[in-house]
Design a protein around this motif. Structure first.
Motif, PDB file in Angstrom:
ATOM      1  N   VAL A   1       0.770  -1.069   0.095  1.00  0.00           N
ATOM      2  CA  VAL A   1      -0.039  -0.038   0.170  1.00  0.00           C
ATOM      3  C   VAL A   1       0.821   1.386   0.175  1.00  0.00           C
ATOM      4  CG1 VAL A   1      -1.616   1.259   1.445  1.00  0.00           C
ATOM      5  CG2 VAL A   1      -1.870  -1.181   0.956  1.00  0.00           C
ATOM      6  N   ALA A   2       1.688   1.106   0.823  1.00  0.00           N
ATOM      7  CA  ALA A   2       2.684   2.437   0.770  1.00  0.00           C
ATOM      8  C   ALA A   2       3.272   3.173  -0.359  1.00  0.00           C
ATOM      9  CB  ALA A   2       3.885   2.431   1.835  1.00  0.00           C
ATOM     10  N   PRO A   3       3.863   2.310  -1.231  1.00  0.00           N
ATOM     11  CA  PRO A   3       4.406   2.699  -2.598  1.00  0.00           C
ATOM     12  C   PRO A   3       3.363   3.172  -3.435  1.00  0.00           C
ATOM     13  CG  PRO A   3       5.368   0.707  -1.983  1.00  0.00           C
ATOM     14  CD  PRO A   3       4.482   0.695  -1.114  1.00  0.00           C
ATOM     15  N   ILE A   4       2.083   2.949  -3.449  1.00  0.00           N
ATOM     16  CA  ILE A   4       1.028   3.343  -4.311  1.00  0.00           C
ATOM     17  C   ILE A   4       0.547   4.664  -3.702  1.00  0.00           C
ATOM     18  CG2 ILE A   4      -1.127   2.996  -4.820  1.00  0.00           C
ATOM     19  CD1 ILE A   4      -0.678  -0.018  -4.895  1.00  0.00           C
ATOM     20  N   LEU A   5       0.561   4.779  -2.392  1.00  0.00           N
ATOM     21  CA  LEU A   5       0.040   6.227  -1.762  1.00  0.00           C
ATOM     22  C   LEU A   5       1.117   7.179  -1.893  1.00  0.00           C
ATOM     23  CD1 LEU A   5      -1.785   7.849  -0.390  1.00  0.00           C
ATOM     24  CD2 LEU A   5      -0.914   6.827   1.933  1.00  0.00           C
ATOM     25  N   ILE A   6       2.497   6.901  -2.062  1.00  0.00           N
ATOM     26  CA  ILE A   6       3.562   7.657  -2.194  1.00  0.00           C
ATOM     27  C   ILE A   6       3.461   8.185  -3.696  1.00  0.00           C
ATOM     28  CG2 ILE A   6       6.051   7.753  -2.283  1.00  0.00           C
ATOM     29  CD1 ILE A   6       6.141   6.067   0.225  1.00  0.00           C
ATOM     30  N   ARG A   7       3.353   7.150  -4.583  1.00  0.00           N
ATOM     31  CA  ARG A   7       3.336   7.716  -5.912  1.00  0.00           C
ATOM     32  C   ARG A   7       1.996   8.618  -6.258  1.00  0.00           C
ATOM     33  NH1 ARG A   7       4.779   2.309  -7.056  1.00  0.00           N
ATOM     34  NH2 ARG A   7       2.625   1.641  -7.495  1.00  0.00           N
ATOM     35  N   GLN A   8       0.887   8.314  -5.702  1.00  0.00           N
ATOM     36  CA  GLN A   8       0.036   9.106  -5.760  1.00  0.00           C
ATOM     37  C   GLN A   8       0.175  10.639  -5.213  1.00  0.00           C
ATOM     38  OE1 GLN A   8      -3.212   7.000  -3.862  1.00  0.00           O
ATOM     39  NE2 GLN A   8      -3.909   6.016  -5.943  1.00  0.00           N
ATOM     40  N   ILE A   9       0.750  10.632  -4.117  1.00  0.00           N
ATOM     41  CA  ILE A   9       1.036  11.929  -3.466  1.00  0.00           C
ATOM     42  C   ILE A   9       2.362  12.619  -4.490  1.00  0.00           C
ATOM     43  CG2 ILE A   9       2.304  13.058  -1.472  1.00  0.00           C
ATOM     44  CD1 ILE A   9       1.065  10.810   0.279  1.00  0.00           C
ATOM     45  N   GLU A  10       2.983  11.753  -4.793  1.00  0.00           N
ATOM     46  CA  GLU A  10       4.050  12.621  -5.512  1.00  0.00           C
ATOM     47  C   GLU A  10       3.827  12.834  -6.834  1.00  0.00           C
ATOM     48  OE1 GLU A  10       7.102   9.760  -5.159  1.00  0.00           O
ATOM     49  OE2 GLU A  10       7.938  10.545  -3.527  1.00  0.00           O
TER      50      GLU A  10
ATOM     51  N   GLY B   1       5.135  10.087   4.822  1.00  0.00           N
ATOM     52  CA  GLY B   1       5.318  11.493   5.585  1.00  0.00           C
ATOM     53  C   GLY B   1       6.499  12.454   4.823  1.00  0.00           C
ATOM     54  N   GLU B   2       7.412  11.886   4.436  1.00  0.00           N
ATOM     55  CA  GLU B   2       8.251  12.583   3.748  1.00  0.00           C
ATOM     56  C   GLU B   2       7.833  13.308   2.282  1.00  0.00           C
ATOM     57  OE1 GLU B   2      11.012  14.107   4.620  1.00  0.00           O
ATOM     58  OE2 GLU B   2      11.313  13.329   6.388  1.00  0.00           O
ATOM     59  N   ALA B   3       6.815  12.162   1.624  1.00  0.00           N
ATOM     60  CA  ALA B   3       6.242  12.644   0.470  1.00  0.00           C
ATOM     61  C   ALA B   3       5.379  13.653   0.643  1.00  0.00           C
ATOM     62  CB  ALA B   3       5.481  11.071  -0.187  1.00  0.00           C
ATOM     63  N   MET B   4       4.731  13.785   1.655  1.00  0.00           N
ATOM     64  CA  MET B   4       3.851  14.796   2.162  1.00  0.00           C
ATOM     65  C   MET B   4       4.631  16.416   2.256  1.00  0.00           C
ATOM     66  SD  MET B   4       1.225  12.609   4.370  1.00  0.00           S
ATOM     67  CE  MET B   4       0.140  13.938   5.009  1.00  0.00           C
ATOM     68  N   ARG B   5       5.830  16.011   3.034  1.00  0.00           N
ATOM     69  CA  ARG B   5       6.352  17.273   3.451  1.00  0.00           C
ATOM     70  C   ARG B   5       6.574  18.617   2.264  1.00  0.00           C
ATOM     71  NH1 ARG B   5      10.551  18.365   7.183  1.00  0.00           N
ATOM     72  NH2 ARG B   5      10.852  15.991   7.505  1.00  0.00           N
ATOM     73  N   PRO B   6       6.704  18.175   1.012  1.00  0.00           N
ATOM     74  CA  PRO B   6       6.729  19.213   0.258  1.00  0.00           C
ATOM     75  C   PRO B   6       5.438  20.194   0.041  1.00  0.00           C
ATOM     76  CG  PRO B   6       7.628  17.649  -0.686  1.00  0.00           C
ATOM     77  CD  PRO B   6       7.072  16.941   0.344  1.00  0.00           C
ATOM     78  N   PHE B   7       4.467  19.666   0.668  1.00  0.00           N
ATOM     79  CA  PHE B   7       3.266  20.284   0.453  1.00  0.00           C
ATOM     80  C   PHE B   7       2.781  21.229   1.745  1.00  0.00           C
ATOM     81  CE2 PHE B   7       2.913  16.647  -2.087  1.00  0.00           C
ATOM     82  CZ  PHE B   7       2.535  17.085  -3.351  1.00  0.00           C
ATOM     83  N   PHE B   8       3.880  21.329   2.687  1.00  0.00           N
ATOM     84  CA  PHE B   8       3.713  21.937   3.985  1.00  0.00           C
ATOM     85  C   PHE B   8       4.381  23.287   3.580  1.00  0.00           C
ATOM     86  CE2 PHE B   8       2.022  18.032   5.587  1.00  0.00           C
ATOM     87  CZ  PHE B   8       1.289  18.594   6.631  1.00  0.00           C
TER      88      PHE B   8
ATOM     89  N   THR C   1       7.039  14.954  13.307  1.00  0.00           N
ATOM     90  CA  THR C   1       7.966  14.069  12.530  1.00  0.00           C
ATOM     91  C   THR C   1       6.998  13.754  11.385  1.00  0.00           C
ATOM     92  OG1 THR C   1       7.325  12.125  13.751  1.00  0.00           O
ATOM     93  CG2 THR C   1       9.213  13.414  14.548  1.00  0.00           C
ATOM     94  N   PRO C   2       7.638  12.929  10.248  1.00  0.00           N
ATOM     95  CA  PRO C   2       6.620  12.516   9.336  1.00  0.00           C
ATOM     96  C   PRO C   2       6.098  10.991   9.715  1.00  0.00           C
ATOM     97  CG  PRO C   2       9.168  12.604   8.590  1.00  0.00           C
ATOM     98  CD  PRO C   2       9.169  12.984  10.057  1.00  0.00           C
ATOM     99  N   GLU C   3       6.460  10.239  10.613  1.00  0.00           N
ATOM    100  CA  GLU C   3       5.942   9.212  11.245  1.00  0.00           C
ATOM    101  C   GLU C   3       4.820   9.923  11.996  1.00  0.00           C
ATOM    102  OE1 GLU C   3      10.356   8.107  11.104  1.00  0.00           O
ATOM    103  OE2 GLU C   3       9.123   9.765  11.664  1.00  0.00           O
ATOM    104  N   GLU C   4       4.761  10.943  12.717  1.00  0.00           N
ATOM    105  CA  GLU C   4       3.621  11.408  13.444  1.00  0.00           C
ATOM    106  C   GLU C   4       2.550  11.794  12.590  1.00  0.00           C
ATOM    107  OE1 GLU C   4       5.559  12.952  17.638  1.00  0.00           O
ATOM    108  OE2 GLU C   4       5.943  14.170  15.835  1.00  0.00           O
ATOM    109  N   ILE C   5       2.743  12.410  11.523  1.00  0.00           N
ATOM    110  CA  ILE C   5       1.773  12.866  10.505  1.00  0.00           C
ATOM    111  C   ILE C   5       0.919  11.633  10.305  1.00  0.00           C
ATOM    112  CG2 ILE C   5       1.517  13.866   8.056  1.00  0.00           C
ATOM    113  CD1 ILE C   5       2.114  15.954   9.870  1.00  0.00           C
TER     114      ILE C   5
END
Length: 184
Positions: A62-71, A129-136, A144-148
């Motif tokens: 699941v994680a790589p799919i979500l990361i690709r979608q975010i990116e 969390g790191e994939a989400m970082r650029p949007f902040f 932390t990315p893990e906490e998000i």
């Protein structure tokens, strides 16, 4: 050898979903897979180990799919929509989550809880969390990315939002992420 392991994993998942973690037995899993208990123990040390591998395998898919979608998006609103949609989907399908919590409670009672539970999602959560970082704003997360991701996961899998209260996980995730993005 790999085929035996896969059959045991498939049988375990079916058994866990059918009778729950505590109801499933190593003997039943082995029988369902068409193997002996010895074959089970050649691949897994315990029922807990096979469940952890099932859950880790799901997370690793699941994680790589979500990361690709975010990116794949360029706006904060689009990222929030993707994560909220993911959360909403997860809130509707809680089978493995219930099993994980059941196993976690038993591990706490038995004193077998160890760092495997803490480490189970750490890498995936950090990467999401790191994939989400650029949007902040300023690429600065308020924690932390893990906490998000822990916040998103908590909202996604909480029994309160899985239908009992009428609150939707996706909406709560949108509200939370938007508020966190304004905090930074």
């Amino acid at each position: 050898m790999a085929q035996t392991r896969k059959k045991l994993l498939d049988a375990a998942l079916q058994s866990f979903m059918r009778v729950g973690y505590t109801g499933a037995t190593i003997e039943g899993i082995s029988d369902d897979a068409g193997y002996s208990r010895g074959a089970f123990y050649a691949h897994f040390a315990s029922k807990e180990d096979i469940l952890l591998e099932i859950i880790a395998g799901q997370a690793d898919q699941v994680a790589p799919i979500l990361i690709r979608q975010i990116e794949s998006v360029s706006s904060p609103n689009a990222m929030v929509e993707i994560v909220a949609d993911w959360a909403e989907g997860r809130s509707q399908n809680q089978g493995l989550t219930v099993l994980m919590f059941e196993a976690l409670q038993q591990a706490q009672r038995n004193g077998t809880l160890d760092e495997r539970y803490a480490a189970l999602f750490s890498k995936n959560w950090r990467n999401i969390g790191e994939a989400m970082r650029p949007f902040f704003p300023g690429h600065r997360l308020p924690c932390t990315p893990e906490e998000i991701v822990a916040i998103v996961v908590a909202l996604s899998y909480s029994p309160v939002v899985s239908g009992a209260s009428g609150h939707k996980a996706g909406r709560l995730v949108k509200l939370t992420l938007n508020a966190l993005m304004q905090q930074t």
